[in-house]
Design a protein around this motif. Structure first.
Motif: not given
Length: 171
Positions: A83-92, A107-111, A117-129
């Motif tokens: 999944m690719l996006a310009e806005i960092a939190n959009a895919p999350a 979620l497997k991971g994100a760059y 970021y590794v693991g599905d437990d990071m989804i809330s962290t990523l959506s708050n970026i």
């Protein structure tokens, strides 16, 4: 798929990885056709591009890329969608909203901007970026706040220095 076709896919993936600073890896296996269509529609509305990729080709593209993907290549097992996006939190946010109705995608991971970021437990962290635009708005709001205090103090103090100091000290 011939070697030449694989080489072209790896070259395209390498260029895609180089052009994007927000890259998410997700597992969408187990979604039926309707759920997959709904996920693709949600991605389209959020300006997120999503594609299912072959793990070995993506791993080779990551290896050929100038970026350091850390432990992300190790996560390339089973079904993988990129999944690719310009806005960092959009895919999350897409994943988080979609998972209100389904157990997938996972979620497997994100760059994101050189952070991994590794693991599905990071989804809330990523959506708050916060996006760059949100950060600029917050900074402008913070910078305007003291200026508004000084202006209101000037107006309520009657323009005299003692009145201004008194008003500011009360606040």
């Amino acid at each position: 798929m011939t070697r030449e076709q694989k080489a072209n896919v790896i070259q395209d993936l390498t260029a895609t990885l180089g052009d994007n600073s927000t890259i998410y890896l997700a597992d969408i296996s187990g979604l039926n056709a309707l759920e997959t269509t709904n996920l693709r529609r949600a991605c389209f509305k959020a300006n997120v591009s999503m594609a299912v990729v072959k793990n070995t080709l993506l791993a080779k593209a990551m290896e050929a890329s100038d970026k350091d993907f850390g432990e992300l290549p190790e996560l390339l097992k089973g079904n993988t969608s990129i999944m690719l996006a310009e806005i960092a939190n959009a895919p999350a946010k897409v994943i988080e909203n979609f998972r209100k109705k389904s157990a997938k995608p996972v979620l497997k991971g994100a760059y994101i901007a050189e952070a991994i970021y590794v693991g599905d437990d990071m989804i809330s962290t990523l959506s708050n970026i916060k996006s760059k635009e949100e950060m600029i708005g917050d900074i402008i709001g913070l910078l305007q706040s003291p200026a508004k205090n000084v202006i209101s103090a000037l107006q309520s103090g009657g323009g005299k220095l003692a009145g201004i100091l008194k008003t500011l000290s009360e606040r």
